[in-house]
Design a protein around this motif. Sequence first.
Motif, PDB file in Angstrom:
ATOM      1  N   ASP A 132      34.961  33.792  45.001  1.00 55.07           N
ATOM      2  CA  ASP A 132      36.065  34.736  44.846  1.00 55.07           C
ATOM      3  C   ASP A 132      36.972  34.751  46.068  1.00 55.07           C
ATOM      4  OD1 ASP A 132      37.260  37.137  43.341  1.00 55.07           O
ATOM      5  OD2 ASP A 132      36.800  38.022  45.287  1.00 55.07           O
ATOM      6  N   PHE A 133      36.463  34.348  47.231  1.00 56.64           N
ATOM      7  CA  PHE A 133      37.262  34.332  48.454  1.00 56.64           C
ATOM      8  C   PHE A 133      38.548  33.532  48.273  1.00 56.64           C
ATOM      9  CE2 PHE A 133      38.437  31.844  52.207  1.00 56.64           C
ATOM     10  CZ  PHE A 133      38.692  32.833  53.128  1.00 56.64           C
ATOM     11  N   HIS A 134      38.532  32.494  47.459  1.00 52.38           N
ATOM     12  CA  HIS A 134      39.670  31.589  47.340  1.00 52.38           C
ATOM     13  C   HIS A 134      40.712  32.063  46.333  1.00 52.38           C
ATOM     14  CE1 HIS A 134      36.120  29.256  48.653  1.00 52.38           C
ATOM     15  NE2 HIS A 134      36.986  28.646  49.441  1.00 52.38           N
ATOM     16  N   PRO A 173      41.307  48.347  37.300  1.00 54.77           N
ATOM     17  CA  PRO A 173      42.680  48.618  37.783  1.00 54.77           C
ATOM     18  C   PRO A 173      42.793  48.906  39.270  1.00 54.77           C
ATOM     19  CG  PRO A 173      42.287  49.737  35.701  1.00 54.77           C
ATOM     20  CD  PRO A 173      40.972  49.156  36.119  1.00 54.77           C
ATOM     21  N   ILE A 174      42.050  49.896  39.780  1.00 54.04           N
ATOM     22  CA  ILE A 174      42.206  50.310  41.176  1.00 54.04           C
ATOM     23  C   ILE A 174      41.387  49.420  42.104  1.00 54.04           C
ATOM     24  CG2 ILE A 174      41.859  52.197  42.810  1.00 54.04           C
ATOM     25  CD1 ILE A 174      42.352  54.151  40.540  1.00 54.04           C
ATOM     26  N   LEU A 175      40.148  49.145  41.719  1.00 60.01           N
ATOM     27  CA  LEU A 175      39.287  48.332  42.570  1.00 60.01           C
ATOM     28  C   LEU A 175      39.836  46.924  42.754  1.00 60.01           C
ATOM     29  CD1 LEU A 175      35.710  49.398  41.405  1.00 60.01           C
ATOM     30  CD2 LEU A 175      36.889  49.991  43.514  1.00 60.01           C
ATOM     31  N   SER A 176      40.541  46.406  41.752  1.00 62.62           N
ATOM     32  CA  SER A 176      41.089  45.061  41.880  1.00 62.62           C
ATOM     33  C   SER A 176      42.097  44.991  43.026  1.00 62.62           C
ATOM     34  CB  SER A 176      41.755  44.646  40.570  1.00 62.62           C
ATOM     35  OG  SER A 176      42.830  45.509  40.259  1.00 62.62           O
ATOM     36  N   ARG A 177      42.865  46.059  43.240  1.00 64.99           N
ATOM     37  CA  ARG A 177      43.823  46.084  44.346  1.00 64.99           C
ATOM     38  C   ARG A 177      43.113  46.153  45.694  1.00 64.99           C
ATOM     39  NH1 ARG A 177      48.869  50.021  42.462  1.00 64.99           N
ATOM     40  NH2 ARG A 177      49.372  48.890  40.527  1.00 64.99           N
ATOM     41  N   VAL A 178      42.052  46.965  45.760  1.00 69.10           N
ATOM     42  CA  VAL A 178      41.296  47.076  47.010  1.00 69.10           C
ATOM     43  C   VAL A 178      40.649  45.737  47.360  1.00 69.10           C
ATOM     44  CG1 VAL A 178      39.376  48.229  48.156  1.00 69.10           C
ATOM     45  CG2 VAL A 178      40.883  49.530  46.624  1.00 69.10           C
ATOM     46  N   ILE A 179      40.019  45.116  46.368  1.00 67.92           N
ATOM     47  CA  ILE A 179      39.368  43.824  46.608  1.00 67.92           C
ATOM     48  C   ILE A 179      40.406  42.765  46.931  1.00 67.92           C
ATOM     49  CG2 ILE A 179      37.992  41.999  45.523  1.00 67.92           C
ATOM     50  CD1 ILE A 179      36.579  44.201  43.931  1.00 67.92           C
TER      51      ILE A 179
END
Length: 539
Positions: free
Chosen positions: A25-27, A99-105
């Motif tokens: 997921d880092f990439h 929705p929200i966690l995707s922005r934080v990650i």
Amino acid sequence: MYGFDPSVVALGLGAIAICIVSAIDFHAPFETVEIRYAVMRDRYYFAVLAYVTIAVVFYVFMVSQVRWLTNQIYPGLGAGLLVAVPATIAFMVLAPHLPILSRVIGLLRTMMQTLARYPQAVETVIVAIARSPIRVTERAKPELQRELEGYGVPARLIEKALNQDDEVLAVGATAMIMQVASLHTSFVELRGNPRFEKFFRARKAAFDELERQYRRMLRRSARALLLTEDIMVSDVDARELVLEISDFIAEECEDLRVAYQRRLAEATLSVVDRRDSRTELISSFGYQTVLPQPLPFAPLVTIFVLDFAVSVAPLFFLDLPKKFAVGSLAGGLSSLAHAVALTISIFFAIYPKASTNFARPSLYALPWSSYVVFGACSYLAGNFILWLTYSTIPIAEGWLAKNHPFAASSLFSLIFLVNTLVLSILLDVRLRADRLDYHEARLKDGAAHAVVMASLMFSLLVSFVLVTRAFGLEMPTIPLSWYAGIVASFGVLGFVVGYLVPSTAEAYIESNKLIRKSSALDGNLLGWAAPASQSTVKP
């Protein structure tokens, strides 16, 4: 025969799964090879490790919380960890799509990619190459003649086109097509170097596309050159025809040249480790340039190890009663968290000054507003790391961190705030002084930072005793000599940080600033700064 505890096995397998998923997921949203071969190897692996570590720490924290919740809901089940592990893995897999966690990650992922210097590193090298003069290799002209003859262009016409006399092609178009041929032949030669075998294998699709574009450029250039013989025009129209054909060939070559320069920058960063070796590789392609100075990791590694040792030593050598006994796991993880948070506080002191004007000093004032912003960021980041650690690891019942983890983390995170502020001020004073000897006043910086860190640790220890008693908890009996040793050890840590960081960061920022200023003057990147053994190329 003893078997493995299923809960421990489940926890370990879950951690392995999280490591694999987070490393991939880092990439995102790029391909793996796009980042791996666009930055330096040590920065890449460091950033991936940091991202994976954050994911694993969050995974362990979530497992502990889900396990506690499961035991509260089903107290007699006795399988809290076996339920918590798959539930946590499922949550972390789904989190990037919420929705929200995707922005934080996504923000965290972007920060880690920035830590690896993507795409800043490759773009900087590309600009350095593009702004540098090039000496076309001796192999370029024979290669170009052979290829164009293969497409039916007469040898005499090719010779006239490459003479740079504006008779068949304009000088600029001739130079452009010669540069592309030079880059192509240089990559053909580099492909035979075993050191770059893995790079060419990983970037095979990109080089296959380059080869197709190169062949297309040759075909179209050959057709354009043949037009000069097939069309009979007046002298005035012939001049216009030369310009039209030259523009056509230059446009065909421009994108190809940029693509070759990008591949050269990628090979320079991802395969070659030393700065002088990178310059030598670029010089073998005909470019004469001086690359920006990368920020060295050695001081950060030294400080990380020293802070870990200073933090962990008292925990293992103190003879404490059972109520305050510190286990190896708790002592090691808490010290590791402290070292990570201190390293992050150094990052907040240096990186903003290297990448933003907001954090840089002016001729008349220090950037006080940036101290507030990045000092607060350092404090919040350190507070979160310590709170997460204290809330997760097994701590003895008597300590403040066990009963009130947020209070303990909020108190000890002040050291990260002060560290960022002091380093920022010391670095800004150096930047305003505009000195050429970057090693000057290192002892002064180290002594100043040592006094601040020792005074701060003394204040924190006093505050720790007062806060612990304010919460109605007991303090273990610790000799005053141990307190004095802790204060002295953090004074030593402060000296090392002050001695290494400001001078190293100043050298990094100032050297890159000189390169940018020089390139802005005449387009030649510090020709005067090239080593004496290298001959400079006149544009």
